[in-house]
Write a protein that holds these residues in place. Structure first.
Motif, PDB file in Angstrom:
ATOM      1  N   ARG A 378      11.998  -3.183  -1.974  1.00  0.00           N
ATOM      2  CA  ARG A 378      11.811  -1.859  -2.593  1.00  0.00           C
ATOM      3  C   ARG A 378      12.473  -1.830  -3.970  1.00  0.00           C
ATOM      4  O   ARG A 378      11.905  -1.346  -4.932  1.00  0.00           O
ATOM      5  CB  ARG A 378      12.415  -0.808  -1.655  1.00  0.00           C
ATOM      6  N   TRP A 383       5.607  -4.531  -3.974  1.00  0.00           N
ATOM      7  CA  TRP A 383       4.793  -3.735  -3.047  1.00  0.00           C
ATOM      8  C   TRP A 383       4.185  -4.576  -1.940  1.00  0.00           C
ATOM      9  O   TRP A 383       4.020  -4.128  -0.809  1.00  0.00           O
ATOM     10  CB  TRP A 383       3.686  -2.988  -3.815  1.00  0.00           C
ATOM     11  N   MET A 403      -4.359   5.983  -3.744  1.00  0.00           N
ATOM     12  CA  MET A 403      -3.839   6.463  -5.015  1.00  0.00           C
ATOM     13  C   MET A 403      -3.931   5.382  -6.115  1.00  0.00           C
ATOM     14  O   MET A 403      -3.819   5.685  -7.286  1.00  0.00           O
ATOM     15  CB  MET A 403      -2.383   6.903  -4.856  1.00  0.00           C
ATOM     16  N   LEU A 405      -2.176   3.592  -7.782  1.00  0.00           N
ATOM     17  CA  LEU A 405      -1.366   3.807  -8.981  1.00  0.00           C
ATOM     18  C   LEU A 405       0.056   3.271  -8.797  1.00  0.00           C
ATOM     19  O   LEU A 405       0.994   3.770  -9.382  1.00  0.00           O
ATOM     20  CB  LEU A 405      -1.294   5.299  -9.298  1.00  0.00           C
ATOM     21  N   ARG A 406       0.155   2.285  -7.940  1.00  0.00           N
ATOM     22  CA  ARG A 406       1.480   1.747  -7.687  1.00  0.00           C
ATOM     23  C   ARG A 406       1.541   0.345  -8.273  1.00  0.00           C
ATOM     24  O   ARG A 406       0.650  -0.454  -8.018  1.00  0.00           O
ATOM     25  CB  ARG A 406       1.708   1.694  -6.166  1.00  0.00           C
ATOM     26  N   ASP A 407       2.552   0.043  -9.043  1.00  0.00           N
ATOM     27  CA  ASP A 407       2.593  -1.267  -9.678  1.00  0.00           C
ATOM     28  C   ASP A 407       4.027  -1.619 -10.046  1.00  0.00           C
ATOM     29  O   ASP A 407       4.967  -1.002  -9.550  1.00  0.00           O
ATOM     30  CB  ASP A 407       1.671  -1.291 -10.892  1.00  0.00           C
ATOM     31  N   PHE A 409       5.532  -0.906 -12.554  1.00  0.00           N
ATOM     32  CA  PHE A 409       6.177   0.189 -13.256  1.00  0.00           C
ATOM     33  C   PHE A 409       6.513   1.350 -12.327  1.00  0.00           C
ATOM     34  O   PHE A 409       6.833   2.440 -12.772  1.00  0.00           O
ATOM     35  CB  PHE A 409       5.286   0.675 -14.413  1.00  0.00           C
ATOM     36  N   GLY A 410       6.411   1.110 -11.018  1.00  0.00           N
ATOM     37  CA  GLY A 410       6.745   2.168 -10.092  1.00  0.00           C
ATOM     38  C   GLY A 410       5.509   2.783  -9.481  1.00  0.00           C
ATOM     39  O   GLY A 410       4.414   2.241  -9.595  1.00  0.00           O
ATOM     40  N   CYS A 411       5.693   3.916  -8.825  1.00  0.00           N
ATOM     41  CA  CYS A 411       4.568   4.589  -8.185  1.00  0.00           C
ATOM     42  C   CYS A 411       4.352   5.951  -8.840  1.00  0.00           C
ATOM     43  O   CYS A 411       5.048   6.321  -9.778  1.00  0.00           O
ATOM     44  CB  CYS A 411       4.802   4.709  -6.672  1.00  0.00           C
ATOM     45  N   THR A 412       3.407   6.702  -8.311  1.00  0.00           N
ATOM     46  CA  THR A 412       3.094   8.000  -8.920  1.00  0.00           C
ATOM     47  C   THR A 412       4.199   9.034  -8.724  1.00  0.00           C
ATOM     48  O   THR A 412       4.149  10.099  -9.307  1.00  0.00           O
ATOM     49  CB  THR A 412       1.788   8.576  -8.323  1.00  0.00           C
ATOM     50  N   MET A 413       5.177   8.719  -7.888  1.00  0.00           N
ATOM     51  CA  MET A 413       6.268   9.673  -7.688  1.00  0.00           C
ATOM     52  C   MET A 413       7.062   9.840  -8.989  1.00  0.00           C
ATOM     53  O   MET A 413       7.292  10.945  -9.442  1.00  0.00           O
ATOM     54  CB  MET A 413       7.176   9.170  -6.554  1.00  0.00           C
ATOM     55  N   CYS A 414       7.475   8.725  -9.589  1.00  0.00           N
ATOM     56  CA  CYS A 414       8.332   8.817 -10.773  1.00  0.00           C
ATOM     57  C   CYS A 414       7.695   8.198 -12.022  1.00  0.00           C
ATOM     58  O   CYS A 414       8.132   8.478 -13.139  1.00  0.00           O
ATOM     59  CB  CYS A 414       9.666   8.123 -10.538  1.00  0.00           C
ATOM     60  N   GLY A 415       6.696   7.343 -11.844  1.00  0.00           N
ATOM     61  CA  GLY A 415       6.077   6.703 -12.997  1.00  0.00           C
ATOM     62  C   GLY A 415       7.104   5.968 -13.841  1.00  0.00           C
ATOM     63  O   GLY A 415       7.939   5.220 -13.309  1.00  0.00           O
ATOM     64  N   GLU A 416       7.074   6.215 -15.140  1.00  0.00           N
ATOM     65  CA  GLU A 416       7.994   5.517 -16.046  1.00  0.00           C
ATOM     66  C   GLU A 416       9.453   5.898 -15.797  1.00  0.00           C
ATOM     67  O   GLU A 416      10.357   5.222 -16.268  1.00  0.00           O
ATOM     68  CB  GLU A 416       7.607   5.846 -17.499  1.00  0.00           C
ATOM     69  N   MET A 420      14.511   2.574 -10.153  1.00  0.00           N
ATOM     70  CA  MET A 420      14.626   1.127  -9.914  1.00  0.00           C
ATOM     71  C   MET A 420      14.505   0.373 -11.254  1.00  0.00           C
ATOM     72  O   MET A 420      15.174  -0.629 -11.465  1.00  0.00           O
ATOM     73  CB  MET A 420      13.527   0.633  -8.955  1.00  0.00           C
TER      74      MET A 420
END
Lengths: 427, 427
Positions: A378, A383, A403, A405-407, A409-416, A420
């Motif tokens: 994590r 992922w 979604m 949109l997870r990579d 660079f993080g997920c859609t929760m926090c994005g940039e 982490m």
């Protein structure tokens, strides 16, 4: 000879070694625990099918979970139940119980035994009652002989454990009458026996002829799951006189079984408020000399139909952390209807979370390490590894695809603004 | 004057009376608890909207739950967040936090404040960081002045409580560096501040200028939610030196706030194994002199993404039963993505179950009675009353319609073999 008898004779069986391997423990330890009755190996001696997944239940072992399937008089589809069985195996139930009361019970059970790779449990009185009712007779007209014949038949078929409500005695029923409850009895099998006892003014045949039951269990090395017919059906009834009166009898019966080298588990509540769970576990372990404890819940509130898998996960996690060994799942359909396949999956996942959360604090081999591996993945935003370490990779992937949109660079929760990523800049 | 100041002056305000009515307690008791800081009334003094549902958090009160909503840089739809707000109110969240970091933050917050009938919380540093980044500057280039301006702006808008990570001090960050963690920091706001502190080699402005923060909070009677920037992000990091070092600071800051008549809550973990939850609650209550405890979870395992509302319900129920006062929900989307509306509902229901299960054993007025009413209806096979007493009548009815086989003869689980019916024959 049964596993217990062999263990006491100092023999380490193939089954004990299989349990030891599965648990990451020494075979000698398993032998000692089986000898003391603190671990039960759930396997009918005739159950020789290849691919059968051994299941040990008890002290020092991973907390196991059971899933109930089976028809009812209103939902008789055998194919639906076969699908549920497949879901149980796929999603990680350690054992399954066939609680069918509708359709061709014998055929269904034999189908399940043929297809299942995990231990099967039953409640034989269901079949005895269904047979009785189909002959246009009422429950009290059931012959004690019929009940024992059904038990023998099911054991001969290869069933690995059976729930027997031996503790629903005349004395216990008197206690129940003296100390009124909100819900009375909610155990189906227990209620059948109580009705039989009261109407016939005779003792519970499973109690009166307990030695006959032990003969059968010994013959097939079937584990007796001493049923809690008086389990509380709501928080208000928890830990009352009737429940404890029955538990004391189950403790005596566990010792009697052990004297005959028969393996047992003891079943427990039920609906129990959070602050009575520890007491329930301590009491059971004490009264039953450390016999494996198989809890049906416990549900910590009564007001959440549709979400009872969650009420059960809360109680189950707590119960297991205090020493319960085997959790019976509850599905979101509980108190509403027979579960469908989605309910079965949700129930299994909730119980697995409860069991695992307890295993972390029980110190079960590999439990905390699993969480640590997940946490490392994590932190690394890895992922793929997170998915493979997930309790339910299918759900992980599903949510991910949904979604996309997870990579790194993080997920859609926090994005940039992913902490982490942010941390790497200064820590 | 703030609620606390008035309480200490012996005045029982309209707000205290409203809390007392809602909780079924005496207004004088509420006044005493507010005076001691053991109950916080979450209401900005300018929040005069009619229909506003008062929310008291703390000792002797019903355990409250908070739901987080808000955009992210990758999901900026304001209308989606408005729908989530409506779901929060509909499904029974006691408060909501807008954690937006994408889109027009000011507009979104003002929309929510206009539409919401429950208290609103925010984490002002998000807006300060977003503003900074939008000016092509990095987090450490954020001006302390900007942060305080944003805090004042949000309080002026009518926000009822704000999370401020005042405890992420230089000393605490040193502790974190000395005692390595698996997950480091997982608090987004805490991480921003730590980055700022480390890169600028300056003290956390929320700590250094805490009195300025108290001035603002006092002016609007906004509750300070002292954030736990060092909350453990996995079970392996729980209850470690960094977490406790920060908690001690939060305890001092709570006392400083009270000296200025400012209401506070203290935020807590996080990810915590089952057997460390009680210790965490006792420690917080002791170090923070009984300040209301707002827990973010705790999650009892890390391996169940997709089901973290269940991992959280287990920990939350236990935490609340030991004295946590306010549970922040976790949705099934946690660790995966921004939640959708279904996730929001599922998260709220799981947290409400946890809170209620705890309230039964906390002795909260009406909690056990609700369960008893449900159990009486269940015994009577009174499906209509069961539905109306359900935590989620919508789900109850949905499941019912789906199977349309539930009636006075029981449900599809047991059909004619319903123990509720069977019992009537002999008990």
């Amino acid at each position: 000879m049964t596993q217990m008898e062999l263990a006491r004779a100092g023999k380490t069986t193939q089954e004990m070694r299989a349990v030891a391997r599965q648990e990451g423990l020494a075979a000698e330890l398993i032998r000692q625990l089986v000898a003391k009755g603190q671990v039960a190996i759930i396997k009918n001696r005739i159950h020789k099918k290849s691919g059968f997944k051994i299941c040990g239940v008890g002290r020092h072992l991973r907390t196991k979970i059971n899933a109930n399937i089976g028809t009812s008089p209103r939902q008789k589809s055998a194919s639906q139940e076969r699908k549920k069985l497949a879901a149980c195996v796929k999603y990680g139930a350690d054992a399954v119980m066939d609680l069918s009361t509708g359709g061709d019970l014998r055929l269904m059970r034999r189908d399940i035994l043929r297809e299942s790779t995990i231990p099967l449990g039953t409640v034989p009185i269901y079949q005895a009652v269904v047979d009785t009712v189909r002959h246009n007779k009422s429950v009290p007209m059931m012959k004690a002989e019929t009940l024992f014949e059904v038990i023998e038949e099911q054991c001969r078929d290869g069933v690995d454990f059976i729930t027997v409500h031996c503790g629903v005695t005349r004395k216990v029923i008197d206690t129940l009458r003296k100390h009124k409850r909100v819900m009375g009895m909610v155990s189906r099998g227990g209620t059948f026996l109580a009705e039989w006892v009261v109407c016939n003014k005779k003792e519970n045949p499973l109690y009166e002829h307990y030695d006959r039951l032990l003969d059968i269990a010994y013959k097939y090395d079937v584990v007796l799951s001493l049923g809690d017919g008086l389990r509380p059906g709501c928080g208000a009834d928890a830990t009352d006189q009737s429940q404890i009166a029955e538990l004391k009898i189950l403790g005596e019966l566990a010792r009697r079984a052990w004297r005959r080298n028969v393996q047992v588990m003891v079943e427990g509540p039920g609906h129990v408020p959070l602050n009575q769970i520890e007491k329930n576990i301590i009491l059971q372990k004490k009264l039953c000399a450390g016999a494996p404890f198989y809890v049906l819940g416990p549900l910590v509130t009564d007001i959440a139909p549709g979400y009872d898998h969650i009420s059960c996960a809360i109680g189950g996690a707590l119960a297991a952390s205090y020493g319960a060994d085997f959790l019976c799942y509850v599905t979101p359909a509980e108190h509403l209807r027979l579960p469908d396949i989605t309910d079965v999956k949700d129930g299994i996942m909730a119980s697995r979370i409860a069991a695992h959360a307890a295993d972390i604090v029980k110190g079960v081999s590999g439990a905390a390490a699993w969480d640590k591996k997940m946490s490392i993945a994590r932190k690394a935003l890895d992922w793929k590894t997170q998915s493979s370490l997930s309790l339910d990779p299918e759900k992980f992937t599903n949510k991910k695809t949904k979604m996309h949109l997870r990579d790194k660079f993080g997920c859609t929760m926090c994005g940039e603004f992913c902490s982490m990523k942010e941390m790497d800049k200064f820590l």
